[in-house]
Design an enzyme around this catalytic site. Structure first.
Site, PDB file in Angstrom:
ATOM      1  N   GLY A  46       5.712   9.227  -2.987  1.00  0.00           N
ATOM      2  CA  GLY A  46       6.726   9.595  -1.963  1.00  0.00           C
ATOM      3  C   GLY A  46       6.684   8.731  -0.677  1.00  0.00           C
ATOM      4  O   GLY A  46       7.449   8.912   0.212  1.00  0.00           O
ATOM      5  N   ASN A  64      11.344   9.610  -8.484  1.00  0.00           N
ATOM      6  CA  ASN A  64      11.669  10.820  -7.964  1.00  0.00           C
ATOM      7  C   ASN A  64      12.133  10.862  -6.506  1.00  0.00           C
ATOM      8  O   ASN A  64      13.456  10.807  -6.256  1.00  0.00           O
ATOM      9  CB  ASN A  64      10.404  11.889  -7.818  1.00  0.00           C
ATOM     10  N   THR A  65      11.344  10.772  -5.401  1.00  0.00           N
ATOM     11  CA  THR A  65      11.545  10.811  -3.938  1.00  0.00           C
ATOM     12  C   THR A  65      12.819   9.775  -3.678  1.00  0.00           C
ATOM     13  O   THR A  65      13.830  10.192  -3.120  1.00  0.00           O
ATOM     14  CB  THR A  65      10.666  10.303  -3.182  1.00  0.00           C
ATOM     15  N   ALA A 110       5.355   6.452  -9.149  1.00  0.00           N
ATOM     16  CA  ALA A 110       4.855   6.669  -7.751  1.00  0.00           C
ATOM     17  C   ALA A 110       5.133   5.425  -6.777  1.00  0.00           C
ATOM     18  O   ALA A 110       4.854   4.397  -7.198  1.00  0.00           O
ATOM     19  CB  ALA A 110       3.734   7.115  -7.464  1.00  0.00           C
ATOM     20  N   GLY A 111       5.951   5.735  -5.711  1.00  0.00           N
ATOM     21  CA  GLY A 111       5.984   4.417  -4.825  1.00  0.00           C
ATOM     22  C   GLY A 111       7.304   3.649  -4.704  1.00  0.00           C
ATOM     23  O   GLY A 111       7.641   2.929  -4.034  1.00  0.00           O
ATOM     24  N   LYS A 155       2.314  15.445 -18.127  1.00  0.00           N
ATOM     25  CA  LYS A 155       1.874  14.455 -16.858  1.00  0.00           C
ATOM     26  C   LYS A 155       0.621  15.063 -16.351  1.00  0.00           C
ATOM     27  O   LYS A 155       0.863  15.980 -15.776  1.00  0.00           O
ATOM     28  CB  LYS A 155       3.223  14.366 -16.085  1.00  0.00           C
TER      29      LYS A 155
END
Lengths: 259, 65
Positions: free
Chosen positions: A158, A206-207, A184-185, A97
């Protein structure tokens, strides 16, 4: 559900997981299992000389899981190439990545350096999955440079804000000849489902999972959302009414009570 | 002699990267070593000498998205 194919490798799951910010390696491992993911990202750090900490690698290494080391922390293409070589040596995979975000405040990817690094890394034999701006022109350039996917951001890393770049992601999906992974996001399963309904090939989360009140249950929720969104996409969504369109009955309009 | 390992000055009494790996008890897997900003594959550790003031970077896996 159609299998996802990246660089000739098949994936049954279209949910990729990041391994950051879990409260423990144990919870991370359980969330990975619950998510059904077959692709997990990881980062690198310098060892401490009197290192006694629990090795995170053993919690994610599994025959069904493709490790996806990232280049987080690098500031330009040259540093990314160095990080990629370290990752390939340490983790035994040429999958990468690519992420180059020199500005720590918004962590937005540097498009110029990302494109340069993609060109170099593809020549060095890496399978490059670049984290990038939701920029349709850039995404075509990354594809031409040999990127295995493009991974446009939905919103800054995040932030859990969802598909802030939706209209650009729509164009990217329309134009792409490689899988489009929304990265992301993504902050809620509904965001992931929406991206998948639009025809995204996969979502990287992830987050939203790792800092959830119950990360393991949230991982399951994302699994279901990604599957539902993909299934809806493959089934063909009905047309959306334009603003001046009147209602369209879904039941017969015969007035049977009055006859 | 003195070398630096991850920016920390370290006393080292061997000659090669392999000797350093033994001194630091590096694991069999999951680490990568660079000497003076060049990654050294494990297969070349034995044959790669470490000179005085060499700068060694050793990395391992970390959690990250």
């Amino acid at each position: 559900m159609e299998k996802l194919v990246i660089a000739g490798k098949e994936f049954g799951s279209r949910l990729f997981l990041g391994s950051g910010k879990f409260s423990s390696n144990q919870i991370m491992e359980e969330a990975i299992k619950a998510s059904g993911t077959e692709m997990v990202t990881l980062a690198m750090k310098r060892i401490e000389l009197d290192d006694k900490e629990d090795d995170m690698l053993k919690h994610i290494a599994h025959p069904n899981i493709q490790l996806l080391p990232n280049t987080s922390g690098v500031r330009d293409a040259d540093e990314a190439v160095f990080a990629a070589q370290m990752a390939r040596e340490a983790f035994g995979t040429n999958w990468l990545k690519l992420e180059i975000h020199p500005d720590p405040r918004y962590l937005l990817p540097d498009s110029v350096e990302t494109l340069k690094a993609t060109e170099k890394l593809v020549k060095l034999g890496f399978v490059v999955l670049p984290y990038c701006q939701a920029d349709p022109v850039l995404c075509r350039q990354l594809e031409e440079a040999g990127a295995a996917t493009v991974m446009p951001l939905a919103a800054p890393i995040g932030t859990n804000k969802g598909l802030e770049t939706k209209e650009f992601i729509r164009i990217i999906i329309e134009q792409a000849g490689v899988p489009v992974v929304v990265d992301a996001g993504i902050g809620a399963p509904s965001h992931a489902a929406e991206a998948m309904e639009m025809g995204a090939s996969a979502c990287l989360v992830n987050t939203a999972i790792s800092v959830a009140g119950n990360p393991v249950e949230m991982a399951k929720a994302f699994k279901m959302a990604v599957e539902a969104g993909r299934m809806a996409y493959e089934s063909g969504l009905g047309a959306v009414a334009t603003n001046n369109m009147v209602a369209s009955a879904s039941s017969p309009l015969t007035a049977f009570l009055n006859e | 002699m003195k070398i630096t390992v991850n920016n920390k000055e370290t006393e080292f009494d061997g000659t090669s990267v392999s000797d350093l790996a033994a001194q630091l008890q590096l694991p069999e897997k999951g680490v990568a070593v660079a000497v003076n900003n060049e990654m050294i594959p494990r297969s070349e550790w034995q044959a790669t000498p470490l000179a005085e003031n060499a700068s060694v970077v050793i990395i391992k896996a970390a959690c990250g998205g």
